[in-house]
Design a protein around this motif. Structure first.
Motif, PDB file in Angstrom:
ATOM      1  N   ASN A   8       0.848  -1.192   0.000  1.00  0.00           N
ATOM      2  CA  ASN A   8       0.000   0.000   0.000  1.00  0.00           C
ATOM      3  C   ASN A   8       0.880   1.237   0.000  1.00  0.00           C
ATOM      4  OD1 ASN A   8      -1.274  -2.079   2.309  1.00  0.00           O
ATOM      5  ND2 ASN A   8      -2.621  -1.503   0.615  1.00  0.00           N
ATOM      6  N   HIS A   9       0.825   2.012  -1.077  1.00  0.00           N
ATOM      7  CA  HIS A   9       1.641   3.217  -1.131  1.00  0.00           C
ATOM      8  C   HIS A   9       0.942   4.392  -0.452  1.00  0.00           C
ATOM      9  CE1 HIS A   9       4.461   1.163  -3.641  1.00  0.00           C
ATOM     10  NE2 HIS A   9       3.536   0.881  -4.540  1.00  0.00           N
ATOM     11  N   HIS A  10      -0.389   4.437  -0.615  1.00  0.00           N
ATOM     12  CA  HIS A  10      -1.165   5.511  -0.006  1.00  0.00           C
ATOM     13  C   HIS A  10      -2.407   4.901   0.634  1.00  0.00           C
ATOM     14  CE1 HIS A  10       1.148   7.871  -2.978  1.00  0.00           C
ATOM     15  NE2 HIS A  10       1.091   8.807  -2.072  1.00  0.00           N
ATOM     16  N   VAL A  11      -2.684   5.310   1.859  1.00  0.00           N
ATOM     17  CA  VAL A  11      -3.868   4.852   2.570  1.00  0.00           C
ATOM     18  C   VAL A  11      -4.562   6.074   3.152  1.00  0.00           C
ATOM     19  CG1 VAL A  11      -4.739   3.516   4.524  1.00  0.00           C
ATOM     20  CG2 VAL A  11      -2.877   2.600   3.114  1.00  0.00           C
ATOM     21  N   ILE A  12      -5.863   6.149   2.944  1.00  0.00           N
ATOM     22  CA  ILE A  12      -6.648   7.251   3.509  1.00  0.00           C
ATOM     23  C   ILE A  12      -7.730   6.646   4.391  1.00  0.00           C
ATOM     24  CG2 ILE A  12      -8.112   9.247   3.036  1.00  0.00           C
ATOM     25  CD1 ILE A  12      -6.752   9.460   0.300  1.00  0.00           C
ATOM     26  N   LEU A  13      -7.774   7.073   5.636  1.00  0.00           N
ATOM     27  CA  LEU A  13      -8.754   6.554   6.594  1.00  0.00           C
ATOM     28  C   LEU A  13      -9.417   7.706   7.328  1.00  0.00           C
ATOM     29  CD1 LEU A  13      -6.672   3.680   8.250  1.00  0.00           C
ATOM     30  CD2 LEU A  13      -8.514   3.413   6.581  1.00  0.00           C
ATOM     31  N   SER A  14     -10.574   7.437   7.835  1.00  0.00           N
ATOM     32  CA  SER A  14     -11.236   8.379   8.738  1.00  0.00           C
ATOM     33  C   SER A  14     -10.822   8.056  10.163  1.00  0.00           C
ATOM     34  CB  SER A  14     -12.747   8.286   8.597  1.00  0.00           C
ATOM     35  OG  SER A  14     -13.139   8.625   7.287  1.00  0.00           O
ATOM     36  N   GLU A  15     -10.892   9.068  11.010  1.00  0.00           N
ATOM     37  CA  GLU A  15     -10.563   8.838  12.424  1.00  0.00           C
ATOM     38  C   GLU A  15     -11.407   7.711  12.987  1.00  0.00           C
ATOM     39  OE1 GLU A  15      -8.620  12.352  14.942  1.00  0.00           O
ATOM     40  OE2 GLU A  15     -10.726  12.712  14.419  1.00  0.00           O
ATOM     41  N   ALA A  16     -10.818   6.937  13.873  1.00  0.00           N
ATOM     42  CA  ALA A  16     -11.441   5.799  14.560  1.00  0.00           C
ATOM     43  C   ALA A  16     -11.476   4.541  13.706  1.00  0.00           C
ATOM     44  CB  ALA A  16     -12.841   6.113  15.065  1.00  0.00           C
ATOM     45  N   ALA A  17     -11.098   4.638  12.435  1.00  0.00           N
ATOM     46  CA  ALA A  17     -11.035   3.429  11.609  1.00  0.00           C
ATOM     47  C   ALA A  17      -9.857   2.582  12.043  1.00  0.00           C
ATOM     48  CB  ALA A  17     -10.908   3.805  10.136  1.00  0.00           C
ATOM     49  N   SER A  18      -9.921   1.296  11.723  1.00  0.00           N
ATOM     50  CA  SER A  18      -8.801   0.408  12.043  1.00  0.00           C
ATOM     51  C   SER A  18      -7.798   0.432  10.909  1.00  0.00           C
ATOM     52  CB  SER A  18      -9.299  -1.015  12.292  1.00  0.00           C
ATOM     53  OG  SER A  18      -9.866  -1.539  11.109  1.00  0.00           O
ATOM     54  N   LEU A  19      -6.551   0.206  11.279  1.00  0.00           N
ATOM     55  CA  LEU A  19      -5.449   0.297  10.320  1.00  0.00           C
ATOM     56  C   LEU A  19      -4.700  -1.025  10.267  1.00  0.00           C
ATOM     57  CD1 LEU A  19      -3.347   1.999   8.600  1.00  0.00           C
ATOM     58  CD2 LEU A  19      -2.136   2.325  10.757  1.00  0.00           C
ATOM     59  N   GLU A  20      -4.365  -1.441   9.052  1.00  0.00           N
ATOM     60  CA  GLU A  20      -3.403  -2.514   8.877  1.00  0.00           C
ATOM     61  C   GLU A  20      -2.568  -2.205   7.654  1.00  0.00           C
ATOM     62  OE1 GLU A  20      -4.758  -6.511   9.214  1.00  0.00           O
ATOM     63  OE2 GLU A  20      -2.764  -7.348   8.859  1.00  0.00           O
ATOM     64  N   LEU A  21      -1.270  -2.077   7.846  1.00  0.00           N
ATOM     65  CA  LEU A  21      -0.333  -1.819   6.752  1.00  0.00           C
ATOM     66  C   LEU A  21       0.495  -3.083   6.530  1.00  0.00           C
ATOM     67  CD1 LEU A  21       0.975   1.763   7.620  1.00  0.00           C
ATOM     68  CD2 LEU A  21      -1.012   1.102   6.250  1.00  0.00           C
ATOM     69  N   GLY A  22       0.532  -3.518   5.291  1.00  0.00           N
ATOM     70  CA  GLY A  22       1.222  -4.755   4.978  1.00  0.00           C
ATOM     71  C   GLY A  22       2.708  -4.577   4.776  1.00  0.00           C
ATOM     72  N   CYS A  23       3.460  -5.583   5.192  1.00  0.00           N
ATOM     73  CA  CYS A  23       4.908  -5.610   4.971  1.00  0.00           C
ATOM     74  C   CYS A  23       5.310  -7.064   4.760  1.00  0.00           C
ATOM     75  CB  CYS A  23       5.647  -5.032   6.166  1.00  0.00           C
ATOM     76  SG  CYS A  23       7.441  -5.228   6.071  1.00  0.00           S
ATOM     77  N   ASN A  24       5.925  -7.330   3.647  1.00  0.00           N
ATOM     78  CA  ASN A  24       6.469  -8.659   3.367  1.00  0.00           C
ATOM     79  C   ASN A  24       7.937  -8.533   3.022  1.00  0.00           C
ATOM     80  OD1 ASN A  24       3.386  -8.976   2.463  1.00  0.00           O
ATOM     81  ND2 ASN A  24       4.207 -10.942   3.126  1.00  0.00           N
ATOM     82  N   TYR A  25       8.703  -9.512   3.442  1.00  0.00           N
ATOM     83  CA  TYR A  25      10.128  -9.462   3.164  1.00  0.00           C
ATOM     84  C   TYR A  25      10.562 -10.780   2.534  1.00  0.00           C
ATOM     85  CZ  TYR A  25      10.742 -12.462   7.222  1.00  0.00           C
ATOM     86  OH  TYR A  25      10.680 -13.514   8.082  1.00  0.00           O
ATOM     87  N   SER A  26      11.690 -10.724   1.893  1.00  0.00           N
ATOM     88  CA  SER A  26      12.266 -11.950   1.367  1.00  0.00           C
ATOM     89  C   SER A  26      13.685 -12.056   1.891  1.00  0.00           C
ATOM     90  CB  SER A  26      12.255 -11.949  -0.168  1.00  0.00           C
ATOM     91  OG  SER A  26      13.095 -10.941  -0.672  1.00  0.00           O
ATOM     92  N   TYR A  27      13.913 -13.117   2.600  1.00  0.00           N
ATOM     93  CA  TYR A  27      15.253 -13.423   3.109  1.00  0.00           C
ATOM     94  C   TYR A  27      15.187 -14.815   3.695  1.00  0.00           C
ATOM     95  CZ  TYR A  27      19.654 -13.234   5.630  1.00  0.00           C
ATOM     96  OH  TYR A  27      20.916 -13.496   6.082  1.00  0.00           O
ATOM     97  N   GLY A  28      16.190 -15.619   3.434  1.00  0.00           N
ATOM     98  CA  GLY A  28      16.153 -17.005   3.852  1.00  0.00           C
ATOM     99  C   GLY A  28      16.538 -17.252   5.289  1.00  0.00           C
TER     100      GLY A  28
END
Lengths: 113, 113
Positions: A8-28
């Motif tokens: 997600n490059h840009h996220v727009i939320l209203s106050e009191a909304a729940s947030l989840e920002l994704g992060c995935n990595y690659s490394y063995g």
């Protein structure tokens, strides 16, 4: 080499909304995981970090992140966002033997009052 | 407590001119030091890191160089700036050793005309 993806490059939320920002990595290998935040006009600062132990990590300002090893993910969450959470959020990874961080591309969060 | 200072905050330079950005850390000894460039939507790209005086590692080939003349001083330089050198440059430090979070300066916005 490590890589980090924040879908997600840009996220727009209203106050009191729940947030989840994704992060995935690659490394063995074994990694340390970080979330950094940059508020408008301020320097980058550490929000939370995971080194080992409980995969659910609590950070400052009500943020938390969960490390799911099988999914190579470290998503950032907050149950109820505030206008003051407007900022850019960066996920970062380093391997446990190293000092260098690999950053994701960042997610710009805007919270509407 | 530890602090990191980076200057100048903004800089406008003509193409072909030299560059010197300075970063100093106070309140700690033998830190690891880092220079990053932050580009919109691309996160932070590590340019150089240093684990000691005179020890510089470069992560990407480029028109820039770094030096560490003193334990807590890290300098980013160029002999002849290119238009593509425009960007936001961040200095960071961490305690020496693996698995240490990094702490960032306020950054320098460099514009090349």
């Amino acid at each position: 080499a490590q890589s980090v993806s924040q879908h997600n490059h840009h996220v727009i939320l209203s106050e009191a909304a729940s947030l989840e920002l994704g992060c995935n990595y690659s490394y063995g290998g074994t990694v340390n995981l970080f979330w950094y935040v940059q508020y408008p006009g301020q320097h980058l600062q550490l929000l939370l970090k995971y080194f080992s132990g409980d995969p659910l990590v609590k950070g400052i300002k009500g943020f938390e992140a969960e490390f799911i090893k099988s999914k190579f993910s470290f998503n950032l969450r907050k149950p109820s966002v505030q206008w003051s959470d407007t900022a850019e959020y960066f996920c970062a990874v380093n391997d446990v033997a190293g000092n260098m961080l690999t950053f994701g591309g960042g997610t710009r969060l805007m919270v509407k009052p | 407590s530890q602090t990191i200072h980076q200057w100048p905050a903004t800089l406008v330079q003509p193409v072909g001119s030299p560059l010197s950005l300075e970063c100093t850390v106070e309140g700690t000894s033998n830190p690891n030091l880092y220079w990053y460039r932050q580009a919109a939507g691309r996160g932070l790209q590590l340019l150089f890191y240093s684990i000691g005086i005179g020890q510089i590692s470069s992560e990407v080939p480029q028109n820039l160089s770094a030096s560490r003349p003193q334990d807590r001083q890290f300098i980013l330089s160029s002999k002849k700036l290119l238009l593509s050198d425009s960007g936001f440059y961040l200095c960071a430090w961490s305690v020496r050793g693996a698995s240490q979070p990094q702490h960032f300066g306020d950054g320098t916005r460099l514009s090349i005309l």
